[in-house]
Write an enzyme that holds these catalytic residues in place. Structure first.
Site, PDB file in Angstrom:
ATOM      1  N   ALA A   1       0.793  -1.228   0.000  1.00 53.11           N
ATOM      2  CA  ALA A   1       0.000   0.000   0.000  1.00 53.11           C
ATOM      3  C   ALA A   1       0.828   1.283   0.000  1.00 53.11           C
ATOM      4  CB  ALA A   1      -0.938   0.016   1.213  1.00 53.11           C
TER       5      ALA A   1
ATOM      6  N   SER B   1       3.125   2.285  -2.324  1.00 55.29           N
ATOM      7  CA  SER B   1       3.527   2.822  -3.625  1.00 55.29           C
ATOM      8  C   SER B   1       2.670   2.225  -4.732  1.00 55.29           C
ATOM      9  CB  SER B   1       5.009   2.526  -3.911  1.00 55.29           C
ATOM     10  OG  SER B   1       5.231   1.127  -4.062  1.00 55.29           O
TER      11      SER B   1
ATOM     12  N   VAL C   1      -2.136   0.948  10.137  1.00 57.99           N
ATOM     13  CA  VAL C   1      -1.002   0.509   9.333  1.00 57.99           C
ATOM     14  C   VAL C   1      -0.392  -0.745   9.927  1.00 57.99           C
ATOM     15  CG1 VAL C   1      -0.504   2.815   8.461  1.00 57.99           C
ATOM     16  CG2 VAL C   1       0.639   2.014  10.538  1.00 57.99           C
TER      17      VAL C   1
ATOM     18  N   ASN D   1      -1.886  -7.309  -3.113  1.00 54.94           N
ATOM     19  CA  ASN D   1      -1.380  -6.536  -4.241  1.00 54.94           C
ATOM     20  C   ASN D   1       0.138  -6.483  -4.328  1.00 54.94           C
ATOM     21  OD1 ASN D   1      -1.342  -4.051  -6.176  1.00 54.94           O
ATOM     22  ND2 ASN D   1      -0.352  -3.301  -4.302  1.00 54.94           N
TER      23      ASN D   1
ATOM     24  N   TYR E   1       8.857 -13.409 -13.573  1.00 56.75           N
ATOM     25  CA  TYR E   1       7.634 -12.648 -13.307  1.00 56.75           C
ATOM     26  C   TYR E   1       6.409 -13.365 -13.857  1.00 56.75           C
ATOM     27  CZ  TYR E   1       4.351  -8.742 -13.269  1.00 56.75           C
ATOM     28  OH  TYR E   1       3.241  -7.939 -13.058  1.00 56.75           O
TER      29      TYR E   1
ATOM     30  N   ALA F   1       5.974 -16.541 -14.667  1.00 56.37           N
ATOM     31  CA  ALA F   1       5.697 -17.807 -13.985  1.00 56.37           C
ATOM     32  C   ALA F   1       5.012 -17.566 -12.647  1.00 56.37           C
ATOM     33  CB  ALA F   1       6.990 -18.586 -13.785  1.00 56.37           C
ATOM     34  N   SER F   2       5.469 -16.529 -11.931  1.00 57.46           N
ATOM     35  CA  SER F   2       4.865 -16.245 -10.626  1.00 57.46           C
ATOM     36  C   SER F   2       3.407 -15.813 -10.781  1.00 57.46           C
ATOM     37  CB  SER F   2       5.666 -15.161  -9.904  1.00 57.46           C
ATOM     38  OG  SER F   2       5.528 -13.898 -10.538  1.00 57.46           O
TER      39      SER F   2
END
Length: 241
Positions: free
Chosen positions: A11, A13, A50, A77, A141, A143-144
């Site tokens: 959260a 950036s 936070v 995310n 990237y 594959a993940s």
């Protein structure tokens, strides 16, 4: 829409920060998670709760989320991107690091946070439109994120009996600190604010699959139906290898 409690990882950036803005501005209770304590402190001044932890450290996730109460919405995310620049000197450590951040961490986050999601709640997994077609240098990237796609679609089947929905998100190119290092064309590039607005609306509609901008994602889907030699030549022509 009634006020909800939403937890957002990554959260501090990019898309995560813009999502934070969307939910706070809409009057929702936001729990902002990230590694950067200084940026989290700034978010706390906006009224957010936070939570500082590294998604790749399970014990840190556990310790720092124990006090979190019930959630209406869980948005996973946080992610990273490292390219395999020299395939003949394949960087196994970079590959493992990306898989760890983008995929393995999701398992730990689900272990500690999924039990907090209320019946009628929603889990959002942020993947990538890069899983529609393979791209050069994206072995780690891609594959993940492909693994994350399968996880989301499988999770949806098992979690339905608990009254929880799963939304899989395929963003296209979005201007963030991660994409700022890209040295290839990024068609239909969106700002993180534009991406967050699309996600906010799609999540609110409880869509199972959310992809944008459609002029990119639908084009990629169309390419996937072409003979491999055709779409491979198009992609290679537009990427630095």
């Amino acid at each position: 829409m009634a006020s909800v409690t939403v937890l957002i990882t990554g959260a501090t950036s990019g898309i995560g920060l813009s999502l934070f803005e969307e939910y706070v501005n809409a009057g929702h209770q936001v729990i902002a998670c990230g590694r950067n304590k200084e940026k989290l402190s700034t978010l706390s001044q906006r009224g957010a709760q936070v939570c500082a932890f590294d998604v790749t450290v399970p014990q840190s996730i556990k310790q720092n989320t124990e006090s979190i109460g019930e959630l209406d919405l869980l948005i996973l995310n946080a992610g990273d991107c490292i390219y395999i620049d020299d395939v003949m000197k394949f960087d196994g450590q970079s590959f493992a690091n990306v898989i760890g951040t983008n995929l393995t961490s999701i398992g730990w986050l689900l272990q500690y946070l999924l039990p907090k999601v209320k019946r009628g709640g929603q889990v959002v997994l942020v993947s990538s439109s890069a899983t529609i077609l393979p791209f050069p240098r994206s072995e780690a990237y891609g594959a993940s994120k492909a693994g994350l796609d399968y996880l989301a679609n499988s999770l949806r089947l098992d979690i339905a009996k608990y009254g929880i929905d799963v939304t899989l998100v395929h963003p296209g190119f979005v201007k963030t600190p991660l994409t700022d290092k890209n040295d290839f064309p990024m068609p239909f590039l969106l700002t993180s604010e534009q991406a967050a607005k699309r996600m906010f609306k799609g999540i609110q509609s409880r869509k199972k699959y959310l992809h944008f901008p459609k002029r990119l994602t639908l084009l990629l889907k169309l390419f996937s139906y072409l003979p491999a030699v055709v779409w491979q030549s198009i992609i290679l022509r537009n990427h630095t290898t």
